[in-house]
Design a protein around this motif. Structure first.
Motif, PDB file in Angstrom:
ATOM      1  N   SER A  72      20.893   4.984 -13.377  1.00 24.90           N
ATOM      2  CA  SER A  72      21.993   5.095 -14.331  1.00 24.90           C
ATOM      3  C   SER A  72      23.136   5.920 -13.759  1.00 24.90           C
ATOM      4  O   SER A  72      24.312   5.571 -13.905  1.00 24.90           O
ATOM      5  CB  SER A  72      21.481   5.716 -15.636  1.00 24.90           C
ATOM      6  OG  SER A  72      22.521   5.831 -16.577  1.00 24.90           O
ATOM      7  N   ASP A  73      22.795   7.032 -13.071  1.00 21.89           N
ATOM      8  CA  ASP A  73      23.838   7.861 -12.451  1.00 21.89           C
ATOM      9  C   ASP A  73      24.605   7.075 -11.384  1.00 21.89           C
ATOM     10  O   ASP A  73      25.839   7.126 -11.320  1.00 21.89           O
ATOM     11  CB  ASP A  73      23.207   9.097 -11.823  1.00 21.89           C
ATOM     12  CG  ASP A  73      22.678  10.062 -12.870  1.00 21.89           C
ATOM     13  OD1 ASP A  73      23.142   9.987 -14.012  1.00 21.89           O
ATOM     14  OD2 ASP A  73      21.789  10.880 -12.536  1.00 21.89           O
ATOM     15  N   GLN A  74      23.878   6.359 -10.550  1.00 21.34           N
ATOM     16  CA  GLN A  74      24.529   5.590  -9.491  1.00 21.34           C
ATOM     17  C   GLN A  74      25.420   4.494 -10.065  1.00 21.34           C
ATOM     18  O   GLN A  74      26.537   4.274  -9.581  1.00 21.34           O
ATOM     19  CB  GLN A  74      23.477   4.995  -8.566  1.00 21.34           C
ATOM     20  CG  GLN A  74      22.692   6.030  -7.775  1.00 21.34           C
ATOM     21  CD  GLN A  74      21.589   5.429  -6.937  1.00 21.34           C
ATOM     22  OE1 GLN A  74      21.355   4.222  -6.985  1.00 21.34           O
ATOM     23  NE2 GLN A  74      20.893   6.257  -6.174  1.00 21.34           N
ATOM     24  N   LEU A  75      24.949   3.835 -11.093  1.00 19.24           N
ATOM     25  CA  LEU A  75      25.761   2.786 -11.713  1.00 19.24           C
ATOM     26  C   LEU A  75      26.998   3.373 -12.385  1.00 19.24           C
ATOM     27  O   LEU A  75      28.069   2.756 -12.369  1.00 19.24           O
ATOM     28  CB  LEU A  75      24.927   2.010 -12.726  1.00 19.24           C
ATOM     29  CG  LEU A  75      23.827   1.115 -12.144  1.00 19.24           C
ATOM     30  CD1 LEU A  75      23.001   0.485 -13.259  1.00 19.24           C
ATOM     31  CD2 LEU A  75      24.431   0.020 -11.267  1.00 19.24           C
ATOM     32  N   ARG A  76      26.861   4.573 -12.978  1.00 25.06           N
ATOM     33  CA  ARG A  76      28.016   5.212 -13.586  1.00 25.06           C
ATOM     34  C   ARG A  76      29.070   5.536 -12.532  1.00 25.06           C
ATOM     35  O   ARG A  76      30.271   5.313 -12.744  1.00 25.06           O
ATOM     36  CB  ARG A  76      27.595   6.480 -14.315  1.00 25.06           C
ATOM     37  CG  ARG A  76      28.747   7.127 -15.109  1.00 25.06           C
ATOM     38  CD  ARG A  76      28.372   8.483 -15.669  1.00 25.06           C
ATOM     39  NE  ARG A  76      27.190   8.393 -16.492  1.00 25.06           N
ATOM     40  CZ  ARG A  76      26.027   8.925 -16.178  1.00 25.06           C
ATOM     41  NH1 ARG A  76      25.886   9.571 -15.031  1.00 25.06           N
ATOM     42  NH2 ARG A  76      24.997   8.831 -16.991  1.00 25.06           N
ATOM     43  N   GLN A  77      28.627   6.070 -11.384  1.00 26.59           N
ATOM     44  CA  GLN A  77      29.565   6.361 -10.307  1.00 26.59           C
ATOM     45  C   GLN A  77      30.223   5.091  -9.782  1.00 26.59           C
ATOM     46  O   GLN A  77      31.434   5.070  -9.518  1.00 26.59           O
ATOM     47  CB  GLN A  77      28.840   7.088  -9.185  1.00 26.59           C
ATOM     48  CG  GLN A  77      28.335   8.473  -9.564  1.00 26.59           C
ATOM     49  CD  GLN A  77      27.540   9.127  -8.457  1.00 26.59           C
ATOM     50  OE1 GLN A  77      27.331   8.534  -7.406  1.00 26.59           O
ATOM     51  NE2 GLN A  77      27.076  10.346  -8.688  1.00 26.59           N
ATOM     52  N   HIS A 100      21.311   9.164 -20.041  1.00 27.37           N
ATOM     53  CA  HIS A 100      19.981   9.602 -19.653  1.00 27.37           C
ATOM     54  C   HIS A 100      19.032   9.571 -20.844  1.00 27.37           C
ATOM     55  O   HIS A 100      19.454   9.653 -21.997  1.00 27.37           O
ATOM     56  CB  HIS A 100      20.027  11.026 -19.100  1.00 27.37           C
ATOM     57  CG  HIS A 100      20.385  11.067 -17.651  1.00 27.37           C
ATOM     58  ND1 HIS A 100      20.082  12.120 -16.828  1.00 27.37           N
ATOM     59  CD2 HIS A 100      21.021  10.177 -16.863  1.00 27.37           C
ATOM     60  CE1 HIS A 100      20.512  11.886 -15.616  1.00 27.37           C
ATOM     61  NE2 HIS A 100      21.103  10.713 -15.616  1.00 27.37           N
ATOM     62  N   VAL A 101      17.748   9.485 -20.557  1.00 28.44           N
ATOM     63  CA  VAL A 101      16.690   9.655 -21.546  1.00 28.44           C
ATOM     64  C   VAL A 101      15.793  10.784 -21.078  1.00 28.44           C
ATOM     65  O   VAL A 101      15.654  11.040 -19.878  1.00 28.44           O
ATOM     66  CB  VAL A 101      15.869   8.365 -21.744  1.00 28.44           C
ATOM     67  CG1 VAL A 101      16.728   7.256 -22.297  1.00 28.44           C
ATOM     68  CG2 VAL A 101      15.210   7.929 -20.449  1.00 28.44           C
ATOM     69  N   SER A 102      15.180  11.484 -22.041  1.00 32.66           N
ATOM     70  CA  SER A 102      14.284  12.582 -21.695  1.00 32.66           C
ATOM     71  C   SER A 102      12.997  12.027 -21.093  1.00 32.66           C
ATOM     72  O   SER A 102      12.545  10.937 -21.442  1.00 32.66           O
ATOM     73  CB  SER A 102      13.966  13.418 -22.932  1.00 32.66           C
ATOM     74  OG  SER A 102      13.359  12.602 -23.933  1.00 32.66           O
TER      75      SER A 102
END
Length: 353
Positions: free
Chosen positions: A97-102, A76-78
């Protein structure tokens, strides 16, 4: 020019002003607006440069974020203030990014399962041959020597070999996601009593007391996939026995809660470690040095196939794992009860070392 005193006449008024004073006054009148305009231009240039630099940094942060995502780094970035279109883009990028990580974790698990299936497929044939050979040797020994002495132990050994073969099948079905096998219906009360009989030698060896309580009527006793449920409950009980240790106490309690059959496996152990609780039912998650981490994953797969649930909780200092599935409506258990050793199907029994 002034109006004349008589009609048709005209008069003129001429004002004389020094040229030098005229130029000075003109300059004095012109330079303040010019100075203000120049100052305004300088301030606008500075502000524009500052805004451009700030906007450029935010655009570069978005660019760097997508570059990291493209490189497989899903961090993540702020999101700085103020909230505008770029902030919304950063929020969307973080979600991406979260979806790709999952998805990456899912792909890794799929690859692990694929490798596991290949390994299991290679070992399954030899393992089944060994089990079949051991079972045939025991049956041959029983035919030659009879069953008068030690007959019960011999029968339990044979059933343990059959159960081991079921475990191998369940392991392979999990690794390959095999859904082609046809489930076999049975009375869950018979399954639990038979399971208690199979677990008696293990409990005696581990020094663990095992209690079985069944509170089910004929209407709610039919389970649609008896073999899978038996393997699932056995995995839960084995985990409970290992958590207890010598002198421990494990209880199996089956009951009906509304339209749901609920089988609880209860122990007084410390429960799963806190760092594993979030992913407890995922494959290859285990706290045992020699463990594989597939037991609870298989139980959850069975719960999903039954249209039920698997959950756990701490209750009054005890660890409770509950396997639930919906009651089959409009069907009743028929035929002769087959509880082993002449025991009734509605049973409150206890096995202790």
């Amino acid at each position: 020019r002034l109006p004349a005193e008589r009609p048709g006449g005209a008069a003129w008024l001429i004002v004389l002003y020094p040229v030098r004073n005229w130029r000075e006054d003109r300059w004095n009148a012109a330079w303040p607006p010019l100075a203000i305009g120049a100052t305004t231009l300088v301030v606008m240039a500075i502000v524009s440069g500052w805004l451009a630099a700030r906007l450029g940094r935010r655009i570069r942060s978005v660019q760097q974020l997508f570059a990291r995502i493209a490189a497989g780094q899903f961090a993540h970035v702020s999101v700085p203030a103020p909230r505008d279109e770029l902030s919304d883009l950063l929020v969307s990028a973080n979600r991406l990014s979260d979806q790709l990580r999952q998805m990456q974790q899912t792909i890794r698990q799929t690859e692990q399962l694929r490798v596991l299936a290949q390994i299991a497929g290679g070992l399954a044939h030899q393992l089944r041959n060994d089990i079949t050979g051991a079972r045939m040797a025991l049956e041959l020994h029983r035919k030659r020597c009879g069953t008068a002495k030690g007959g019960e132990s011999l029968q339990v050994a044979l059933r343990q070999l059959v159960l081991t073969e079921d475990h191998v099948k369940a392991f392979l079905a999990f690794a390959r996601r095999d859904r082609t096998a046809r489930p076999v219906k049975a009375d869950i009360r018979h399954v639990l009593v038979d399971l208690q009989s199979l677990l008696r030698p293990t409990c005696e060896h581990q020094g663990v007391e095992l209690e079985l309580t069944v509170e089910l009527s004929d209407e709610s006793a039919t389970v649609p996939a008896a073999d899978s449920v038996r393997v699932a409950i056995m995995n839960l009980v084995f985990n409970a026995i290992e958590a207890e240790g010598p002198g421990g106490y494990v209880r199996i309690h089956a009951s009906r809660n509304g339209d749901t059959v609920r089988v609880e496996v209860i122990d007084t152990g410390p429960g799963p470690p806190s760092e594993l609780q979030a992913d407890l039912f995922e494959p290859f998650v285990t706290s045992k040095p020699e463990g594989v981490g597939l037991g609870l994953a298989i139980v959850r797969r069975v719960a999903d196939e039954l249209g039920g649930t698997l959950d756990w909780r701490r209750r009054d200092g005890q660890t409770v794992f509950a396997l639930c599935w919906p009651v089959e409506r409009g069907r009743r258990t028929e035929g002769k009860r087959l509880a082993p050793e002449g025991r009734p199907a509605d049973v409150r029994d206890r096995t202790s070392p």
